[in-house]
Design an enzyme around this catalytic site. Sequence first.
Site, PDB file in Angstrom:
ATOM      1  N   ASP A   1      35.757  29.840  25.988  1.00 39.08           N
ATOM      2  CA  ASP A   1      35.034  30.611  26.996  1.00 39.08           C
ATOM      3  C   ASP A   1      35.046  32.090  26.644  1.00 39.08           C
ATOM      4  O   ASP A   1      35.382  32.947  27.461  1.00 39.08           O
ATOM      5  CB  ASP A   1      35.651  30.354  28.382  1.00 39.08           C
ATOM      6  CG  ASP A   1      34.656  30.636  29.506  1.00 39.08           C
ATOM      7  OD1 ASP A   1      33.453  30.846  29.202  1.00 39.08           O
ATOM      8  OD2 ASP A   1      35.063  30.654  30.670  1.00 39.08           O
TER       9      ASP A   1
ATOM     10  N   GLY B   1      38.993  41.961  41.701  1.00 41.26           N
ATOM     11  CA  GLY B   1      37.994  41.102  41.074  1.00 41.26           C
ATOM     12  C   GLY B   1      37.926  39.752  41.757  1.00 41.26           C
ATOM     13  O   GLY B   1      38.833  39.346  42.473  1.00 41.26           O
TER      14      GLY B   1
ATOM     15  N   GLY C   1      39.121  32.395  41.837  1.00 43.34           N
ATOM     16  CA  GLY C   1      39.558  32.934  43.125  1.00 43.34           C
ATOM     17  C   GLY C   1      39.566  34.446  43.044  1.00 43.34           C
ATOM     18  O   GLY C   1      38.776  35.024  42.301  1.00 43.34           O
TER      19      GLY C   1
ATOM     20  N   LYS D   1      46.296  36.815  40.032  1.00 40.70           N
ATOM     21  CA  LYS D   1      45.116  35.981  40.179  1.00 40.70           C
ATOM     22  C   LYS D   1      45.498  34.789  41.037  1.00 40.70           C
ATOM     23  O   LYS D   1      46.372  34.015  40.666  1.00 40.70           O
ATOM     24  CB  LYS D   1      44.688  35.548  38.782  1.00 40.70           C
ATOM     25  CG  LYS D   1      43.396  34.828  38.678  1.00 40.70           C
ATOM     26  CD  LYS D   1      42.919  34.936  37.220  1.00 40.70           C
ATOM     27  CE  LYS D   1      42.369  33.633  36.710  1.00 40.70           C
ATOM     28  NZ  LYS D   1      41.991  33.667  35.306  1.00 40.70           N
TER      29      LYS D   1
ATOM     30  N   VAL E   1      41.370  38.268  42.406  1.00 42.68           N
ATOM     31  CA  VAL E   1      42.383  38.952  41.613  1.00 42.68           C
ATOM     32  C   VAL E   1      42.803  40.220  42.355  1.00 42.68           C
ATOM     33  O   VAL E   1      41.957  40.991  42.809  1.00 42.68           O
ATOM     34  CB  VAL E   1      41.855  39.326  40.207  1.00 42.68           C
ATOM     35  CG1 VAL E   1      42.960  39.925  39.370  1.00 42.68           C
ATOM     36  CG2 VAL E   1      41.255  38.106  39.522  1.00 42.68           C
TER      37      VAL E   1
ATOM     38  N   GLY F   1      35.560  32.616  39.200  1.00 45.37           N
ATOM     39  CA  GLY F   1      35.444  31.205  39.490  1.00 45.37           C
ATOM     40  C   GLY F   1      36.747  30.654  40.028  1.00 45.37           C
ATOM     41  O   GLY F   1      36.786  29.665  40.745  1.00 45.37           O
TER      42      GLY F   1
END
Length: 820
Positions: free
Chosen positions: A610, A491, A496, A512, A498, A494
């Site tokens: 979020d 993945g 960086g 991550k 994963v 925002g």
Amino acid sequence: MDFNLLIILLSALSLVSSQSQYVSPDHYFINCGSNSDTDFTGKTFIGDENRPNFSFSGGRKAVNNNAAWEIYQTARVFTKKSSYELEADGNNTFVMVNLHFSPFVYNGIELSTSKFDVSVSGYTLLSDFNVGNSTVIKEFIIPIGLERKFRIQFKPTSGSSPAFVNAIEAFTTPSELFQHGVLSSHISSVGKIGDMDIISSSSYAFNPVYRINVGGDNIDVDRDILRRNWTPDDPFIVEPHEAENKTFAGTPNYQEPFAARYDAPDDVYKTAKWLNPNSSVHNVTWNFEVKKNVMYFVRAHFCDIVSPGLYSSDDAFNFFIYNNYKEVIKPGDKVSALQVPFYYDFVVDSVGSGFVNVSIGAISGNSQPVLLNGLEIMELLKNSGVVDTWNDEKSSKKLYIVAGCAVGGVVFVLLIGFLIGFKCRKKKAVGGTKTDSNVVPSYGLSSYTSMNVDFSINNPSPIPNLNLNLRFHFTDILQATNNFDEKLVIGKGGFGKVYRGTLPDGKTVAVKRGEKGHGQGRPEFVTEIMVLSKIRHQHLVTLIGYCDERSEMILVYEYMEKGTLQDHLYDTNKDDEKLSWRQRLEICISAARGLHYLHTGSDAGIIHRDVKSTNILLNENYVAKVADFGISRLDNLEESEMAIKGSFGYLDPEYISCMKLTQKSDVYSFGVVLLEVLCARPALDNMLPPKEANLADWAIKQIKDGMVENIVDPYLKGEINPNSLRKYLDTVERCLKNTGEERPNMIDVLWDLEYALKLQQMVVDREPYDDSTMNTSLQLSMSMIDRLPSKCNDDDSQVNDSGYPSDSQVFSQLKIEDAR
Ligand SMILES: *[C@@H]1O[C@H](CO)[C@@H](O)[C@H](O)[C@H]1NC(C)=O
Ligand SMILES: *[C@@H]1O[C@H](CO)[C@@H](O)[C@H](O)[C@H]1NC(C)=O
Ligand SMILES: *[C@@H]1O[C@H](CO)[C@@H](O)[C@H](O)[C@H]1NC(C)=O
Ligand SMILES: *[C@@H]1O[C@H](CO)[C@@H](O)[C@H](O)[C@H]1NC(C)=O
Ligand SMILES: *[C@@H]1O[C@H](CO)[C@@H](O)[C@H](O)[C@H]1NC(C)=O
Ligand SMILES: *[C@@H]1O[C@H](CO)[C@@H](O)[C@H](O)[C@H]1NC(C)=O
Ligand SMILES: *[C@@H]1O[C@H](CO)[C@@H](O)[C@H](O)[C@H]1NC(C)=O
């Protein structure tokens, strides 16, 4: 700038105070299993049954009247996991722990045959430890983070005699006993393999195995302010006749920033072994037998007590570790006076040799006396990574408080980190180097090892030891991700990239890695660690560790095999990845549980800020967990920021217009997620006509207009029971109310979703049921308040083994029929 001046003053002050004001501690010296105090080796040991100002759990007293010393006449005996809870005198420091074991026969039980583990804050100090028939004292030095409390835990090996301890010493050392932020050469038999900052960037405790007073006699614990025992070097020297004992009659000339009085007793620096320049050999070697393939911390103490006059800067001799590493010791470069004590630190891998070998050697033509005064060799104990569960001891309440404070403390922590960092830089600059870092890496990960630590404000020093339990080595991360193999990328966000990684124990994790210049920075990184390392819940994603070495920002999470909730709603071509209505409800329920826990699990409550479908992750069983706590914060915190944080499409209108951020802002965002789940489209889709772009606006209008069929995911057509859908839509509408006051709490949302699930399941069970006339929400909420055992069912024991959110205990206490 005034601020800088303040910092300099502060750091100068703390430098002075920490070096000069350390006094011999008076606590904790504990006479275990006794109600009387007793003097031993210069300290008064307080009976643990006698007005203890510390707490302990479990254990019985055992008495042995035959012991010569009163302190060994009693012990505390543990048949199950038990601990002493103590507190360090400061944060970011070290605690010296000495454990006394003197076995005897108690109630017919041979304590000499006991096997047990001893651990402190995730460090396994002793594992399957058996004392045998002699009295043994084990010494450890444990790093203490911001959490000053620590527990010494004893756990008998199953099937063995009980664990026991006769006496405990646990006292706070000067915080500068080991240096934060200073690189030491990392050495193996092939030479130097890198640099390591073992204090700031990793999680190690120390187990001293050799403490040598070179050229001198035994030094007992009562002659060392830190109660260390020093022994002569003679058993370890390879060719004893080549070196001569040297003794100095005066007092060592302690100078900052070199060795301080507490670093070693005077007697260590006042004696040395010296290589007579008339001798035919050029070096003297000592061999110390150690464990194979273990990492050791080696501190070599020097004090030139031989030179008759002041140094020239060329005066030098060699200090070797094994045959391939040479440190050139130039006293004249460091000190401008005679008899000044100083030391060098190294990290040494014993590799397969089973020895640590050190030598001193003359440089031909150089008149500098060649000597060594003291040597310490300590095994480095890596943190097991096992976080102490608080379940086994009294207070789950305490956990909440800590969690609550964690977020508020972020700014504060950064400041402390900065202070520490600054102090180190100052030391390095002023004092040359205590641990000389010769920055040329010899091989291996050279691009990393040659990196210098930067202590500027923008890049504060590593986070203080708050979560030592969770700290990973960068090399471990490299290994886990196969050097950040692009093939393992699962993945991008925002923050960086994963990666899917594998830990040495075979566990799969998500790694991550923060990228500089990307959206999230260090504050978010710190918040995430602080929140997640303190909060554990079945439906919040688990943080396994982090790495902040070399200004990396790496987070290691449990691996969530099925990815994000969004992946299974839209943008997927594979129908087999699509979720049934029942599965969707179960996922929403799990996420709601996680959020509810976040909101109420701590006294003050935490706001996620979020909530969105990409922050709800699914494990291999499609159990949902809420992730990404980077911008979360305390509910009751004064709003002082000017920037709105969150994701478009999910933002609470009240927050946008009034800057009013509450837990109800999360409820709003969750309402949007519920719509995404139902409609299988993004919260914001700018490709659509403006009226339809914002999911919340569009869907609410459709619902009000009675056009629900227009919005439901076609994949679900015919699957949803109308009653279940009605309940669900009612919940969504309430979540999306314009003001927080009108919106329900997460517990109500959770409740309504469980109810919607129940209604859906009834169709499957073919139970005829119609709720069309009642206001279920109101009635059920009322009964829920009456029957809920606690504010929430965050207790994992209430969740069944499969991890699947089935009927909660609360729900099962109610019969739907009752509600009619
Ligand atoms: C515990 O008690 C001892 C002796 O009464 C005292 O010296 C010490 O300061 C106390 N420690 C703490 C942390 O209060
Ligand atoms: C850490 O220690 C400093 C200095 O003693 C103190 O001011 C601060 O309150 C402590 N921080 C925590 C979180 O305990
Ligand atoms: C210690 O001594 C006792 C009696 O002398 C003996 O029975 C026991 O096995 C010994 N324990 C160990 C571990 O050697
Ligand atoms: C050095 O001193 C120690 C302790 O006094 C003594 O045991 C040892 O024999 C001496 N060694 C030499 C080479 O004189
Ligand atoms: C070295 O040998 C010379 C000449 O024999 C002698 O004068 C001197 O004292 C010796 N030095 C030491 C330190 O023993
Ligand atoms: C260290 O010394 C031991 C004993 O003399 C020797 O067997 C071993 O090879 C040495 N190790 C290294 C790496 O030099
Ligand atoms: C010992 O001294 C010789 C030079 O005389 C040097 O080549 C060698 O590397 C030294 N060995 C050790 C282990 O210090």
